[in-house]
Design a protein around this motif. Structure first.
Motif, short mmCIF file in Angstrom:
data_model
loop_
_atom_site.label_atom_id
_atom_site.label_comp_id
_atom_site.label_asym_id
_atom_site.label_seq_id
_atom_site.Cartn_x
_atom_site.Cartn_y
_atom_site.Cartn_z
N LEU A 1 0.84 -1.20 0.00
CA LEU A 1 0.00 0.00 0.00
C LEU A 1 0.87 1.24 0.00
O LEU A 1 2.02 1.21 0.44
CB LEU A 1 -0.90 0.04 1.25
CG LEU A 1 -1.66 -1.23 1.64
CD1 LEU A 1 -2.39 -0.98 2.96
CD2 LEU A 1 -2.65 -1.62 0.56
N ASP A 2 0.31 2.34 -0.46
CA ASP A 2 0.92 3.65 -0.27
C ASP A 2 0.44 4.15 1.09
O ASP A 2 -0.76 4.32 1.31
CB ASP A 2 0.48 4.60 -1.39
CG ASP A 2 1.21 5.94 -1.34
OD1 ASP A 2 1.57 6.39 -0.23
OD2 ASP A 2 1.42 6.54 -2.41
N ALA A 3 1.37 4.36 2.00
CA ALA A 3 1.00 4.72 3.38
C ALA A 3 0.19 6.01 3.46
O ALA A 3 -0.50 6.25 4.45
CB ALA A 3 2.26 4.85 4.24
N GLN A 4 0.26 6.84 2.42
CA GLN A 4 -0.50 8.09 2.44
C GLN A 4 -1.87 7.93 1.79
O GLN A 4 -2.66 8.86 1.79
CB GLN A 4 0.31 9.17 1.71
CG GLN A 4 1.61 9.50 2.44
CD GLN A 4 2.47 10.48 1.67
OE1 GLN A 4 2.80 10.26 0.51
NE2 GLN A 4 2.82 11.59 2.32
N GLU A 5 -2.14 6.74 1.23
CA GLU A 5 -3.46 6.46 0.63
C GLU A 5 -3.91 5.07 1.07
O GLU A 5 -4.12 4.18 0.25
CB GLU A 5 -3.38 6.54 -0.89
CG GLU A 5 -2.89 7.87 -1.43
CD GLU A 5 -2.69 7.85 -2.93
OE1 GLU A 5 -2.96 6.79 -3.55
OE2 GLU A 5 -2.26 8.86 -3.49
N LEU A 6 -4.04 4.86 2.38
CA LEU A 6 -4.22 3.53 2.92
C LEU A 6 -5.55 2.89 2.54
O LEU A 6 -6.61 3.50 2.62
CB LEU A 6 -4.12 3.58 4.45
CG LEU A 6 -2.71 3.83 5.01
CD1 LEU A 6 -2.76 3.91 6.52
CD2 LEU A 6 -1.75 2.73 4.57
N LEU A 7 -5.47 1.63 2.12
CA LEU A 7 -6.62 0.75 1.91
C LEU A 7 -7.77 1.41 1.16
O LEU A 7 -8.86 1.60 1.70
CB LEU A 7 -7.13 0.21 3.25
CG LEU A 7 -6.47 -1.09 3.72
CD1 LEU A 7 -7.12 -1.57 5.00
CD2 LEU A 7 -6.56 -2.19 2.68
N GLU A 8 -7.53 1.74 -0.08
CA GLU A 8 -8.62 2.17 -0.94
C GLU A 8 -9.43 0.95 -1.36
O GLU A 8 -9.05 -0.20 -1.11
CB GLU A 8 -8.06 2.90 -2.16
CG GLU A 8 -7.41 4.23 -1.83
CD GLU A 8 -7.05 5.02 -3.07
OE1 GLU A 8 -7.17 4.47 -4.18
OE2 GLU A 8 -6.66 6.20 -2.92
N LYS A 9 -10.53 1.19 -2.02
CA LYS A 9 -11.43 0.10 -2.40
C LYS A 9 -10.71 -0.93 -3.26
O LYS A 9 -10.93 -2.14 -3.11
CB LYS A 9 -12.64 0.68 -3.16
CG LYS A 9 -13.70 -0.35 -3.47
CD LYS A 9 -14.90 0.28 -4.14
CE LYS A 9 -15.96 -0.76 -4.46
NZ LYS A 9 -17.15 -0.17 -5.12
N GLN A 10 -9.83 -0.48 -4.16
CA GLN A 10 -9.11 -1.40 -5.02
C GLN A 10 -8.16 -2.29 -4.21
O GLN A 10 -7.99 -3.47 -4.53
CB GLN A 10 -8.34 -0.63 -6.09
CG GLN A 10 -7.50 -1.48 -7.02
CD GLN A 10 -8.33 -2.44 -7.86
OE1 GLN A 10 -9.55 -2.41 -7.84
NE2 GLN A 10 -7.66 -3.29 -8.61
N ASP A 11 -7.56 -1.75 -3.15
CA ASP A 11 -6.71 -2.57 -2.28
C ASP A 11 -7.50 -3.70 -1.65
O ASP A 11 -7.03 -4.85 -1.59
CB ASP A 11 -6.08 -1.70 -1.18
CG ASP A 11 -5.13 -0.66 -1.74
OD1 ASP A 11 -4.36 -0.99 -2.66
OD2 ASP A 11 -5.16 0.49 -1.26
#
Length: 469
Positions: free
Chosen positions: A291-301
């Protein structure tokens, strides 16, 4: 084992030849020029001749910091590593100025070169075959990677460069067999062979959205720029497997293409890349969702995580670019809360924070991978399982169905990778999903299986009074 590099300008059939030599459709093939970007390795074979084959990006006449220039540098490294290079030209298109430039560049090096005139099936390639003599590499080999024509001639040409008795090594895409346990074995616990040995490296795939740092992470582990990286999103297209050793344990690192939402994927090549990534997950044992720590757990993740769980692979959540996070404790708390809410089917999934760029917590990620892999292979004896089942039933009995209590007769572990259990019960089809979840949660907590996918199959027990047919 000798190394053979396949080189040439874009769209001459290098990946098609690579697939032909390894005997599998591993490299993505499309009519679009420049599909291949990273070096891809595989075990090639022609009859009894074995060698390591490298697929490379098409040669581009670029020398700046652009993506094309970085691809060219990757190709140059492959040529330096190779014992022999196969220079492909498109016989139907004839010799182009870029072919001539690449041929001149190869002539300056020390790597022997064999010239292949590809797409020579039929008569359309004859003029190009004759033109190939002008490149100064002797008799070109008429070839058709698509149809497999010219393999005997290639065998003869490669023979002086291939040792008589090559060492056997495993293919980068080798499938590890599923470990099935005999249901009649009710005695001691059986542990699966330990990963990390020369015979069985740990298969570790790195997946995630585009531009989260997957290739950068693998390069950091390897200590070299083995994979293309850069600010452009979606650089990686093929799934690239690289063998490596960590603290005496062998690891097969698998880099994958970034996965976007399906609705946003319109280009054919990106669809092929996404399919290749899903295939890499199928081959993996442990999957790191980066993950990108600045964009945590988006729907796609979360979509990717569920795909990994559905395939039964061990999952680790890794938050990259952690050095750029200001309030680390608050961010980590939010991440764990989101996982508890959105990934209820996998309680206790490991979470590692790291920085691929700075090299922080990289050993912790590998330690966690080997730990979760051991749980993924865990075997529990039938005796222990049935003692546990009696306690679960005593604490919370199964419900009634059609006026009769559902009886849970016994439970056994069917197989590992992931841990899979078979529960035999009367009126199996009537056992509610809530009670099955109760049992699965009990298995996790009581046997220390948190963080790995579990499967519990409820089967109908045999009725001893029912007449045999």
């Amino acid at each position: 084992m000798a190394i053979v590099a396949i080189v040439g300008r874009p769209n001459v059939g290098k990946s098609t030849l690579f697939n032909r030599l390894v005997g599998k459709r591993l490299a993505i093939v499309d009519d679009t020029p420049g599909v291949t970007r990273d070096r891809r390795e595989g075990e090639g074979r022609i009859a009894d001749m074995k060698f390591r084959v490298l697929d490379t990006a098409g040669f581009e006449d670029a020398y700046d910091d652009s993506l094309e220039a970085r691809m060219r540098r990757q190709t140059e490294r492959a040529i330096q590593e190779a014992d022999v290079a196969l220079l492909l030209i498109d016989a139907r298109a004839g010799v182009t100025p870029l072919d001539e430039k690449f041929a001149a560049l190869l002539r300056k090096g020390n790597t022997p070169v064999l010239l292949l005139a590809n797409k020579c099936e039929g008569k359309a390639g004859q003029p190009g075959l004759l033109e190939a003599y002008s490149l100064g590499y002797g008799d070109p080999i008429p070839f058709s990677a698509e149809h497999g024509e010219g393999l005997s001639e290639l065998y003869d040409a490669l023979e002086p460069f291939i040792p008589d008795d090559p060492k056997e090594i495993g293919s980068a895409e080798a499938i590890l067999p599923e470990i099935d346990i005999d249901l009649t074995d009710e005695d001691a616990e059986v542990e699966a062979p330990e990963a990390g040995t020369p015979e069985r490296p740990l298969q570790l795939a790195i997946v995630g959205r585009p531009n989260v740092g997957k290739s950068t992470l693998i390069n950091r582990y390897l200590g070299e720029d083995r994979l293309l990286t850069g600010p452009e999103a979606g650089i990686t297209r093929d799934s690239i497997a690289v063998d490596w050793e960590w603290k005496g344990k062998r690891v097969r690192l698998i880099d994958t293409a970034g996965l976007r939402k399906r609705a946003r994927v319109s280009e054919k090549v990106e669809k092929l890349s996404a399919a290749d990534t899903r295939r890499a997950v199928d081959f993996a044992e442990v999957v790191v969702l980066l993950l990108d720590a600045q964009e945590l757990l988006e729907k796609q993740d979360l979509t990717i995580a569920r795909q990994v769980i559905d395939e039964g692979r061990a999952l680790i959540i890794a938050a990259n670019k952690w050095d750029a996070v200001e309030d680390k404790q608050e961010t980590l708390t939010k991440l764990r809360e989101r996982l508890q809410i959105s990934l209820t089917q996998l309680k206790g999934v490991p979470v590692v924070t790291l920085s691929a760029k700075e090299g922080r917590n990289l050993d912790k990620l590998l330690s966690e991978a080997f730990r979760i892999h051991k749980l993924w292979n865990k075997r529990i004896s039938t005796a222990k399982l049935n003692g546990w089942l009696q306690g679960m039933v005593a604490a919370h009995a199964p419900p009634l169905s059609k006026g009769r209590r559902i009886k849970l007769r016994y439970v056994t572990q069917a197989k590992t990778r992931p841990p899979t259990f078979a529960l035999f019960a009367s009126q199996a089809e009537s056992l509610p999903e809530s009670y099955i979840r109760y049992l699965v949660n009990g298995l996790r907590e009581d046997f220390g299986l948190e963080g790995v996918p579990l499967r519990l199959h409820v089967r109908q027990g045999k009725n001893p009074y029912q007449p045999k047919r």
